[in-house]
Design a protein around this motif. Structure first.
Motif, PDB file in Angstrom:
ATOM      1  N   ILE A 106     -25.713 -27.615  -0.837  1.00 22.24           N
ATOM      2  CA  ILE A 106     -27.005 -27.807  -1.513  1.00 22.24           C
ATOM      3  C   ILE A 106     -28.067 -28.264  -0.528  1.00 22.24           C
ATOM      4  O   ILE A 106     -29.218 -27.843  -0.579  1.00 22.24           O
ATOM      5  CB  ILE A 106     -26.845 -28.857  -2.641  1.00 22.24           C
ATOM      6  CG1 ILE A 106     -26.023 -28.263  -3.779  1.00 22.24           C
ATOM      7  CG2 ILE A 106     -28.185 -29.345  -3.138  1.00 22.24           C
ATOM      8  CD1 ILE A 106     -25.792 -29.199  -4.948  1.00 22.24           C
ATOM      9  N   CYS A 146     -24.571 -35.044   0.022  1.00 17.98           N
ATOM     10  CA  CYS A 146     -25.112 -35.733  -1.159  1.00 17.98           C
ATOM     11  C   CYS A 146     -24.045 -36.598  -1.828  1.00 17.98           C
ATOM     12  O   CYS A 146     -24.370 -37.551  -2.542  1.00 17.98           O
ATOM     13  CB  CYS A 146     -25.739 -34.746  -2.137  1.00 17.98           C
ATOM     14  SG  CYS A 146     -24.626 -33.475  -2.761  1.00 17.98           S
ATOM     15  N   GLY A 147     -22.760 -36.288  -1.585  1.00 24.58           N
ATOM     16  CA  GLY A 147     -21.687 -37.113  -2.142  1.00 24.58           C
ATOM     17  C   GLY A 147     -21.781 -38.559  -1.660  1.00 24.58           C
ATOM     18  O   GLY A 147     -21.426 -39.496  -2.371  1.00 24.58           O
ATOM     19  N   CYS A 153     -24.304 -40.431  -4.004  1.00 28.70           N
ATOM     20  CA  CYS A 153     -23.971 -40.811  -5.394  1.00 28.70           C
ATOM     21  C   CYS A 153     -22.681 -41.623  -5.487  1.00 28.70           C
ATOM     22  O   CYS A 153     -22.549 -42.478  -6.361  1.00 28.70           O
ATOM     23  CB  CYS A 153     -23.885 -39.577  -6.290  1.00 28.70           C
ATOM     24  SG  CYS A 153     -22.419 -38.555  -6.019  1.00 28.70           S
ATOM     25  N   PRO A 192     -17.565 -38.904  -5.447  1.00 32.32           N
ATOM     26  CA  PRO A 192     -18.793 -38.299  -5.981  1.00 32.32           C
ATOM     27  C   PRO A 192     -18.587 -37.990  -7.473  1.00 32.32           C
ATOM     28  O   PRO A 192     -17.495 -37.588  -7.883  1.00 32.32           O
ATOM     29  CB  PRO A 192     -18.937 -37.016  -5.161  1.00 32.32           C
ATOM     30  CG  PRO A 192     -18.142 -37.252  -3.914  1.00 32.32           C
ATOM     31  CD  PRO A 192     -17.012 -38.151  -4.308  1.00 32.32           C
ATOM     32  N   PHE A 193     -19.624 -38.159  -8.257  1.00 30.05           N
ATOM     33  CA  PHE A 193     -19.459 -37.985  -9.715  1.00 30.05           C
ATOM     34  C   PHE A 193     -18.940 -36.593 -10.087  1.00 30.05           C
ATOM     35  O   PHE A 193     -18.138 -36.451 -11.008  1.00 30.05           O
ATOM     36  CB  PHE A 193     -20.791 -38.229 -10.429  1.00 30.05           C
ATOM     37  CG  PHE A 193     -21.166 -39.676 -10.512  1.00 30.05           C
ATOM     38  CD1 PHE A 193     -20.510 -40.531 -11.381  1.00 30.05           C
ATOM     39  CD2 PHE A 193     -22.177 -40.195  -9.718  1.00 30.05           C
ATOM     40  CE1 PHE A 193     -20.841 -41.883 -11.469  1.00 30.05           C
ATOM     41  CE2 PHE A 193     -22.528 -41.541  -9.786  1.00 30.05           C
ATOM     42  CZ  PHE A 193     -21.861 -42.386 -10.661  1.00 30.05           C
ATOM     43  N   CYS A 194     -19.396 -35.553  -9.351  1.00 26.32           N
ATOM     44  CA  CYS A 194     -19.003 -34.199  -9.755  1.00 26.32           C
ATOM     45  C   CYS A 194     -17.581 -33.855  -9.315  1.00 26.32           C
ATOM     46  O   CYS A 194     -17.073 -32.789  -9.647  1.00 26.32           O
ATOM     47  CB  CYS A 194     -20.007 -33.154  -9.255  1.00 26.32           C
ATOM     48  SG  CYS A 194     -20.165 -33.075  -7.478  1.00 26.32           S
ATOM     49  N   PHE A 241     -22.854 -26.893  -9.270  1.00 26.56           N
ATOM     50  CA  PHE A 241     -23.234 -28.205  -9.796  1.00 26.56           C
ATOM     51  C   PHE A 241     -24.279 -28.864  -8.907  1.00 26.56           C
ATOM     52  O   PHE A 241     -24.121 -28.853  -7.692  1.00 26.56           O
ATOM     53  CB  PHE A 241     -21.993 -29.112  -9.895  1.00 26.56           C
ATOM     54  CG  PHE A 241     -22.257 -30.370 -10.663  1.00 26.56           C
ATOM     55  CD1 PHE A 241     -22.012 -30.441 -12.024  1.00 26.56           C
ATOM     56  CD2 PHE A 241     -22.794 -31.493 -10.038  1.00 26.56           C
ATOM     57  CE1 PHE A 241     -22.287 -31.605 -12.745  1.00 26.56           C
ATOM     58  CE2 PHE A 241     -23.069 -32.651 -10.757  1.00 26.56           C
ATOM     59  CZ  PHE A 241     -22.812 -32.699 -12.104  1.00 26.56           C
ATOM     60  N   PRO A 242     -25.327 -29.484  -9.447  1.00 25.40           N
ATOM     61  CA  PRO A 242     -25.592 -29.751 -10.862  1.00 25.40           C
ATOM     62  C   PRO A 242     -26.417 -28.672 -11.543  1.00 25.40           C
ATOM     63  O   PRO A 242     -27.050 -28.936 -12.566  1.00 25.40           O
ATOM     64  CB  PRO A 242     -26.408 -31.053 -10.782  1.00 25.40           C
ATOM     65  CG  PRO A 242     -27.239 -30.858  -9.532  1.00 25.40           C
ATOM     66  CD  PRO A 242     -26.337 -30.120  -8.568  1.00 25.40           C
ATOM     67  N   CYS A 291     -26.167 -37.933 -10.947  1.00 22.41           N
ATOM     68  CA  CYS A 291     -26.268 -37.018  -9.795  1.00 22.41           C
ATOM     69  C   CYS A 291     -27.549 -37.302  -9.003  1.00 22.41           C
ATOM     70  O   CYS A 291     -28.658 -37.151  -9.516  1.00 22.41           O
ATOM     71  CB  CYS A 291     -26.242 -35.565 -10.285  1.00 22.41           C
ATOM     72  SG  CYS A 291     -26.498 -34.393  -8.951  1.00 22.41           S
ATOM     73  N   TRP A 292     -27.352 -37.675  -7.744  1.00 25.31           N
ATOM     74  CA  TRP A 292     -28.496 -38.002  -6.876  1.00 25.31           C
ATOM     75  C   TRP A 292     -29.393 -36.778  -6.648  1.00 25.31           C
ATOM     76  O   TRP A 292     -30.610 -36.895  -6.562  1.00 25.31           O
ATOM     77  CB  TRP A 292     -27.945 -38.528  -5.541  1.00 25.31           C
ATOM     78  CG  TRP A 292     -28.965 -38.811  -4.504  1.00 25.31           C
ATOM     79  CD1 TRP A 292     -29.709 -39.952  -4.366  1.00 25.31           C
ATOM     80  CD2 TRP A 292     -29.380 -37.940  -3.437  1.00 25.31           C
ATOM     81  NE1 TRP A 292     -30.556 -39.840  -3.286  1.00 25.31           N
ATOM     82  CE2 TRP A 292     -30.372 -38.618  -2.703  1.00 25.31           C
ATOM     83  CE3 TRP A 292     -29.010 -36.654  -3.045  1.00 25.31           C
ATOM     84  CZ2 TRP A 292     -30.993 -38.055  -1.587  1.00 25.31           C
ATOM     85  CZ3 TRP A 292     -29.623 -36.082  -1.942  1.00 25.31           C
ATOM     86  CH2 TRP A 292     -30.600 -36.787  -1.223  1.00 25.31           C
ATOM     87  N   VAL A 293     -28.797 -35.588  -6.561  1.00 30.98           N
ATOM     88  CA  VAL A 293     -29.587 -34.375  -6.292  1.00 30.98           C
ATOM     89  C   VAL A 293     -30.638 -34.155  -7.386  1.00 30.98           C
ATOM     90  O   VAL A 293     -31.776 -33.772  -7.103  1.00 30.98           O
ATOM     91  CB  VAL A 293     -28.659 -33.139  -6.167  1.00 30.98           C
ATOM     92  CG1 VAL A 293     -29.453 -31.838  -6.202  1.00 30.98           C
ATOM     93  CG2 VAL A 293     -27.837 -33.206  -4.894  1.00 30.98           C
TER      94      VAL A 293
HETATM   95  S1  SF4 Z   1     -22.890 -35.602  -8.315  1.00 33.57           S
HETATM   96 FE1  SF4 Z   1     -24.743 -34.648  -7.452  1.00 33.57          FE
HETATM   97  S2  SF4 Z   1     -25.260 -35.963  -5.697  1.00 33.57           S
HETATM   98 FE2  SF4 Z   1     -23.135 -36.378  -6.229  1.00 33.57          FE
HETATM   99  S3  SF4 Z   1     -21.910 -35.012  -4.917  1.00 33.57           S
HETATM  100 FE3  SF4 Z   1     -22.229 -33.977  -6.878  1.00 33.57          FE
HETATM  101  S4  SF4 Z   1     -24.070 -32.713  -6.537  1.00 33.57           S
HETATM  102 FE4  SF4 Z   1     -24.020 -34.250  -4.906  1.00 33.57          FE
END
Ligand code: SF4
Ligand code: SF4
Length: 237
Positions: free
Chosen positions: A17, A22-23, A26, A35-37, A107-108, A132-134
């Protein structure tokens, strides 16, 4: 779509992304540090049945998801379309990037379909806005990722036309939800620009992604003089 076609689809859609991980942004907010996802307590990935056949034949990364209780497993399976399987991987420390499912790669985001049935670009699964931080930082999404996402879903819709209708229905539910809240829908358009979509009449308002709202802990962090220095506190999650 034959299961082997997923190899082609994956090869078209490899870009991350964003250049940063990005993990790492978040995960500090998630109990357990994943990471949430990548944590099925928050998001259970699904795969098309043919995709599941492909993954099952080529990697040991995935197994079919089992919920914490038989009731929860049954509840989520009932909500999952017949042509999809709920899956779980070995965990974020054992990720095999080449065998991430299409849902992982997306995702997301999901393909946003207009009332007229056109695949306009990317919007996000708004129920994850607080995690999700993104979603709170759409300005970081690279053009390469956006174009690969669009290319991959153009191909998917050619080969599985029913999926266009499924995402049209989902986009329609987003319009209803945002309309009720009096909000506009962020759209990373296929023309490369970012817009806010009016859920009522579909009008597009060009917007600078930096100016879009932030959510949850990321809204709090953005108010601080040195946003990257915030220390997540589990009790506040
Ligand atoms: S939840 Fe969003 S910020 Fe976190 S790893 Fe997944 S895509 Fe990246
Ligand atoms: S395959 Fe990788 S990206 Fe997908 S859920 Fe597992 S760890 Fe996360």
């Amino acid at each position: 779509m034959p299961s082997s076609a997923f190899a082609e689809l994956y090869s078209l859609f490899e870009a991350p992304i964003t250049a940063l991980d990005c993990g790492k942004k978040c995960a500090p907010y998630n109990e357990g540090g994943a990471p949430f996802c990548c944590d099925t307590r928050h998001a259970v990935p699904s795969a098309y049945r043919e995709e599941w056949q492909f993954l099952h034949a080529h990697t040991n990364l995935w197994h079919e998801w089992q919920g914490p209780t038989p009731e929860e497993t049954e509840r989520l399976r009932r909500q999952t379309p017949e042509h999809q399987v709920l899956i779980e991987c070995l965990g974020h420390r054992l990720c095999q990037r080449g065998y991430r499912s299409l849902t992982c790669r997306s995702f997301p985001f999901f393909p946003y379909i207009t009332r007229q049935g056109e695949f306009a670009g990317l919007s996000y699964y708004w129920e994850y806005a607080d995690r999700c931080w993104v979603i709170s930082n759409l300005q970081v999404v690279s053009q390469e990722y956006r174009q690969q996402f669009i290319h991959a879903y153009d191909l998917l819709f050619q080969r599985m036309p029913g999926e266009l209708e499924n995402f049209r229905r989902f986009s329609s539910s987003m319009r209803r939800s945002f309309s009720q809240r009096g909000e506009q829908i962020p759209l990373l358009h296929r023309d490369g620009s970012t817009y806010l979509v009016s859920p009522g009449d579909g009008k597009l308002l060009p917007v600078n992604a930096h100016e879009l709202p932030r959510f949850g802990p990321y809204a709090v962090a953005a108010q601080l003089p040195f946003p990257d220095e915030i220390q997540p506190v589990e009790a506040e999650l």
